[in-house]
Motif scaffolding. Structure first.
Motif, PDB file in Angstrom:
ATOM      1  N   GLU A 287       0.766  -1.058   0.120  1.00  0.00           N
ATOM      2  CA  GLU A 287      -0.089  -0.130   0.028  1.00  0.00           C
ATOM      3  C   GLU A 287       0.952   1.254  -0.066  1.00  0.00           C
ATOM      4  O   GLU A 287       0.525   2.335   0.042  1.00  0.00           O
ATOM      5  CB  GLU A 287      -0.959   0.055   1.179  1.00  0.00           C
ATOM      6  CG  GLU A 287      -2.034  -0.960   1.229  1.00  0.00           C
ATOM      7  CD  GLU A 287      -2.851  -1.113   2.331  1.00  0.00           C
ATOM      8  OE1 GLU A 287      -2.734   0.016   3.160  1.00  0.00           O
ATOM      9  OE2 GLU A 287      -3.716  -1.778   2.609  1.00  0.00           O
ATOM     10  N   MET A 288       1.981   1.190   0.103  1.00  0.00           N
ATOM     11  CA  MET A 288       2.901   2.238   0.183  1.00  0.00           C
ATOM     12  C   MET A 288       3.048   3.054  -1.005  1.00  0.00           C
ATOM     13  O   MET A 288       3.728   4.182  -1.109  1.00  0.00           O
ATOM     14  CB  MET A 288       4.473   1.757   0.628  1.00  0.00           C
ATOM     15  CG  MET A 288       4.511   1.635   2.048  1.00  0.00           C
ATOM     16  SD  MET A 288       3.659   2.655   3.102  1.00  0.00           S
ATOM     17  CE  MET A 288       4.728   3.855   3.014  1.00  0.00           C
ATOM     18  N   GLY A 289       2.601   2.353  -2.525  1.00  0.00           N
ATOM     19  CA  GLY A 289       2.845   3.135  -3.619  1.00  0.00           C
ATOM     20  C   GLY A 289       4.046   3.194  -4.160  1.00  0.00           C
ATOM     21  O   GLY A 289       5.183   2.529  -3.914  1.00  0.00           O
ATOM     22  N   GLY A 290       4.495   4.113  -5.022  1.00  0.00           N
ATOM     23  CA  GLY A 290       5.811   4.189  -5.791  1.00  0.00           C
ATOM     24  C   GLY A 290       5.967   5.443  -6.485  1.00  0.00           C
ATOM     25  O   GLY A 290       5.164   6.347  -6.181  1.00  0.00           O
ATOM     26  N   LEU A 291       6.892   5.644  -7.106  1.00  0.00           N
ATOM     27  CA  LEU A 291       7.126   6.780  -8.097  1.00  0.00           C
ATOM     28  C   LEU A 291       6.037   7.361  -9.058  1.00  0.00           C
ATOM     29  O   LEU A 291       5.697   6.178  -9.696  1.00  0.00           O
ATOM     30  CB  LEU A 291       8.685   6.513  -8.752  1.00  0.00           C
ATOM     31  CG  LEU A 291       8.810   8.097  -9.603  1.00  0.00           C
ATOM     32  CD1 LEU A 291       9.178   9.210  -8.261  1.00  0.00           C
ATOM     33  CD2 LEU A 291      10.149   7.731 -10.195  1.00  0.00           C
ATOM     34  N   ALA A 292       5.440   8.267  -9.018  1.00  0.00           N
ATOM     35  CA  ALA A 292       4.360   8.526  -9.823  1.00  0.00           C
ATOM     36  C   ALA A 292       4.735   8.571 -11.332  1.00  0.00           C
ATOM     37  O   ALA A 292       5.820   8.845 -11.702  1.00  0.00           O
ATOM     38  CB  ALA A 292       3.700  10.153  -9.675  1.00  0.00           C
ATOM     39  N   ARG A 293       3.776   8.060 -12.015  1.00  0.00           N
ATOM     40  CA  ARG A 293       4.265   7.657 -13.687  1.00  0.00           C
ATOM     41  C   ARG A 293       4.408   9.185 -14.074  1.00  0.00           C
ATOM     42  O   ARG A 293       3.474  10.117 -13.842  1.00  0.00           O
ATOM     43  CB  ARG A 293       3.088   7.226 -14.272  1.00  0.00           C
ATOM     44  CG  ARG A 293       2.858   5.738 -13.884  1.00  0.00           C
ATOM     45  CD  ARG A 293       1.489   5.258 -14.413  1.00  0.00           C
ATOM     46  NE  ARG A 293       0.339   5.841 -13.858  1.00  0.00           N
ATOM     47  CZ  ARG A 293      -0.864   5.711 -14.154  1.00  0.00           C
ATOM     48  NH1 ARG A 293      -1.245   4.835 -15.110  1.00  0.00           N
ATOM     49  NH2 ARG A 293      -1.910   6.187 -13.370  1.00  0.00           N
ATOM     50  N   GLY A 294       5.603   9.308 -15.053  1.00  0.00           N
ATOM     51  CA  GLY A 294       5.847  10.365 -15.745  1.00  0.00           C
ATOM     52  C   GLY A 294       6.113  11.556 -14.966  1.00  0.00           C
ATOM     53  O   GLY A 294       6.374  12.605 -15.491  1.00  0.00           O
ATOM     54  N   ALA A 295       6.499  11.534 -13.783  1.00  0.00           N
ATOM     55  CA  ALA A 295       6.592  12.856 -12.864  1.00  0.00           C
ATOM     56  C   ALA A 295       7.860  13.508 -13.379  1.00  0.00           C
ATOM     57  O   ALA A 295       7.688  14.695 -13.399  1.00  0.00           O
ATOM     58  CB  ALA A 295       6.948  12.005 -11.488  1.00  0.00           C
ATOM     59  N   GLY A 296       8.915  13.012 -13.974  1.00  0.00           N
ATOM     60  CA  GLY A 296      10.010  13.443 -14.207  1.00  0.00           C
ATOM     61  C   GLY A 296       9.794  14.471 -15.640  1.00  0.00           C
ATOM     62  O   GLY A 296      10.145  15.248 -15.807  1.00  0.00           O
TER      63      GLY A 296
ATOM     64  N   ALA B 112       0.509  13.947 -10.781  1.00  0.00           N
ATOM     65  CA  ALA B 112       0.733  13.270  -9.546  1.00  0.00           C
ATOM     66  C   ALA B 112       0.124  14.533  -8.464  1.00  0.00           C
ATOM     67  O   ALA B 112      -0.511  14.365  -7.553  1.00  0.00           O
ATOM     68  CB  ALA B 112       2.099  13.105  -9.147  1.00  0.00           C
ATOM     69  N   LEU B 113       0.339  15.599  -9.029  1.00  0.00           N
ATOM     70  CA  LEU B 113      -0.255  16.985  -8.146  1.00  0.00           C
ATOM     71  C   LEU B 113      -1.799  16.803  -8.088  1.00  0.00           C
ATOM     72  O   LEU B 113      -2.201  17.016  -7.101  1.00  0.00           O
ATOM     73  CB  LEU B 113       0.279  18.222  -8.568  1.00  0.00           C
ATOM     74  CG  LEU B 113       2.033  18.377  -8.439  1.00  0.00           C
ATOM     75  CD1 LEU B 113       2.237  19.802  -9.138  1.00  0.00           C
ATOM     76  CD2 LEU B 113       2.144  18.343  -6.883  1.00  0.00           C
ATOM     77  N   CYS B 114      -2.359  16.347  -9.348  1.00  0.00           N
ATOM     78  CA  CYS B 114      -3.763  16.482  -9.473  1.00  0.00           C
ATOM     79  C   CYS B 114      -4.526  15.318  -8.643  1.00  0.00           C
ATOM     80  O   CYS B 114      -5.408  15.506  -8.178  1.00  0.00           O
ATOM     81  CB  CYS B 114      -4.291  16.251 -10.854  1.00  0.00           C
ATOM     82  SG  CYS B 114      -3.887  17.772 -11.812  1.00  0.00           S
ATOM     83  N   VAL B 115      -3.731  14.260  -8.492  1.00  0.00           N
ATOM     84  CA  VAL B 115      -3.986  13.124  -7.439  1.00  0.00           C
ATOM     85  C   VAL B 115      -3.891  13.416  -6.242  1.00  0.00           C
ATOM     86  O   VAL B 115      -4.984  13.428  -5.438  1.00  0.00           O
ATOM     87  CB  VAL B 115      -3.330  11.902  -7.757  1.00  0.00           C
ATOM     88  CG1 VAL B 115      -3.649  10.768  -7.037  1.00  0.00           C
ATOM     89  CG2 VAL B 115      -3.546  11.110  -9.414  1.00  0.00           C
ATOM     90  N   GLY B 116      -3.030  14.184  -5.859  1.00  0.00           N
ATOM     91  CA  GLY B 116      -2.695  14.725  -4.420  1.00  0.00           C
ATOM     92  C   GLY B 116      -3.862  15.748  -3.994  1.00  0.00           C
ATOM     93  O   GLY B 116      -4.476  15.596  -2.868  1.00  0.00           O
TER      94      GLY B 116
ATOM     95  N   ALA C  28      -4.611   1.881 -10.635  1.00  0.00           N
ATOM     96  CA  ALA C  28      -5.384   2.682 -10.049  1.00  0.00           C
ATOM     97  C   ALA C  28      -4.706   3.949  -9.771  1.00  0.00           C
ATOM     98  O   ALA C  28      -3.647   3.856  -8.951  1.00  0.00           O
ATOM     99  CB  ALA C  28      -6.364   2.199  -9.079  1.00  0.00           C
ATOM    100  N   ASP C  29      -5.259   5.401  -9.871  1.00  0.00           N
ATOM    101  CA  ASP C  29      -4.556   6.428  -9.418  1.00  0.00           C
ATOM    102  C   ASP C  29      -4.661   6.465  -7.976  1.00  0.00           C
ATOM    103  O   ASP C  29      -3.813   6.915  -7.513  1.00  0.00           O
ATOM    104  CB  ASP C  29      -5.227   7.657 -10.044  1.00  0.00           C
ATOM    105  CG  ASP C  29      -5.179   7.720 -11.530  1.00  0.00           C
ATOM    106  OD1 ASP C  29      -3.822   7.232 -12.259  1.00  0.00           O
ATOM    107  OD2 ASP C  29      -5.700   8.457 -12.321  1.00  0.00           O
ATOM    108  N   ALA C  30      -5.675   5.989  -7.466  1.00  0.00           N
ATOM    109  CA  ALA C  30      -5.884   6.169  -5.903  1.00  0.00           C
ATOM    110  C   ALA C  30      -7.007   5.091  -5.498  1.00  0.00           C
ATOM    111  O   ALA C  30      -7.911   5.039  -6.309  1.00  0.00           O
ATOM    112  CB  ALA C  30      -6.352   7.381  -5.412  1.00  0.00           C
ATOM    113  N   VAL C  31      -6.804   4.579  -4.212  1.00  0.00           N
ATOM    114  CA  VAL C  31      -7.937   3.943  -3.532  1.00  0.00           C
ATOM    115  C   VAL C  31      -8.106   4.241  -2.236  1.00  0.00           C
ATOM    116  O   VAL C  31      -7.116   4.629  -1.489  1.00  0.00           O
ATOM    117  CB  VAL C  31      -7.399   2.332  -3.938  1.00  0.00           C
ATOM    118  CG1 VAL C  31      -8.311   1.346  -3.091  1.00  0.00           C
ATOM    119  CG2 VAL C  31      -7.053   2.075  -4.981  1.00  0.00           C
TER     120      VAL C  31
END
Length: 262
Positions: free
Chosen positions: A22-31, A38-42, A102-105
């Protein structure tokens, strides 16, 4: 852009008392894209969570708990970048071929939301690609694996304890929320109309002899925009459900009032 190694994620999971998966990982395409998605998900997670209001203040200048606006769960109730594998024999740490990410759960049974999947779109993706992702979600929801007693059970139940049977009856209905951020040139409402039309087989119920629509095995598909969430809050009637003609609260949008009344 800094990220934790697998060992770091494991250590963080121990500190937070959460499973490593459940810890997730590096957001796709962040760099590549400046972490815009990722900011929009947050921001989506922030707007759906309850948070202290700036006033009135309680003792020592802290926000008064009574001023806490409504919402669902806490930040810890969310997981991001969650793999939903449709095939394979691994532990589910990667989506794999035919799977979704999934972007978020959200898991907040204490607030009446045992399990909610969320997809965030910045109005760049065309409706067909979004509809195709729904097909991947459904494949994951229908996937079964053997449990400790050698019984075939839905794979998602081995990853989330959605509070057992609830008002939402999550054993049959797993809701998916689409949240649009108007950054790109596509219209959120027009995209939503196209998505619902092209994914009808995944969300449309069938009429039963008792006078209500049966949605067993289908996806309650919901839609809202970040602007509306920001203005009215997550407990307001701002969620549109595919097949219904007016916005509702999140709980009402996922529920089936005719069936519940029988």
């Amino acid at each position: 852009m800094w990220s934790l190694t697998p060992a770091g994620l494991e250590a963080a999971a121990g500190e937070l008392g959460r499973p490593v998966r459940e810890m997730g990982g590096l957001a796709r395409g962040a760099g590549r894209a400046g972490a815009g998605h990722a900011l929009c998900v947050g921001e989506t997670i922030w707007e759906l969570c309850p948070r202290p209001a700036p006033t009135p203040e309680g003792p020592q200048g802290a926000p008064d708990a009574r001023a806490m606006p409504g919402g669902f769960g806490t930040i810890d109730s969310w997981s991001t970048e969650v793999p939903l594998p449709a095939t394979g024999t691994g532990t589910g740490t990667m989506a794999g071929r035919g799977g979704a990410q999934a972007d978020a759960v959200l898991t907040a049974p204490e607030d009446g939301v045992p399990l909610l999947f969320a997809e965030v779109d910045t109005c760049h993706m065309d409706a067909q690609r979004i509809a195709a992702k729904l097909d991947k979600y459904l494949r994951f929801f229908k996937r079964t694996v053997k449990d400790g007693r050698n019984r075939q059970v839905p794979m998602w139940r081995t990853r989330w304890d959605a509070g057992g049977d609830t008002d939402w009856n999550v054993s049959r209905r797993l809701p998916l929320l689409l949240v649009f951020h108007r950054i790109g040139t596509r219209s959120p409402h027009f995209t939503w109309e196209l998505v619902t039309e092209r994914s009808r087989e995944h969300w449309q119920g069938h009429r039963t002899e008792y006078g209500y629509d049966n949605f067993d095995g289908e996806i309650p598909l919901l839609f809202t925009t970040i602007d509306v969430l920001r203005e009215h809050g997550p407990t307001a009637p701002v969620f549109h459900r595919a097949g219904r003609d007016k916005p509702q609260t999140l709980i009402d949008a996922v529920g089936d009032p005719v069936r519940d009344a029988i």
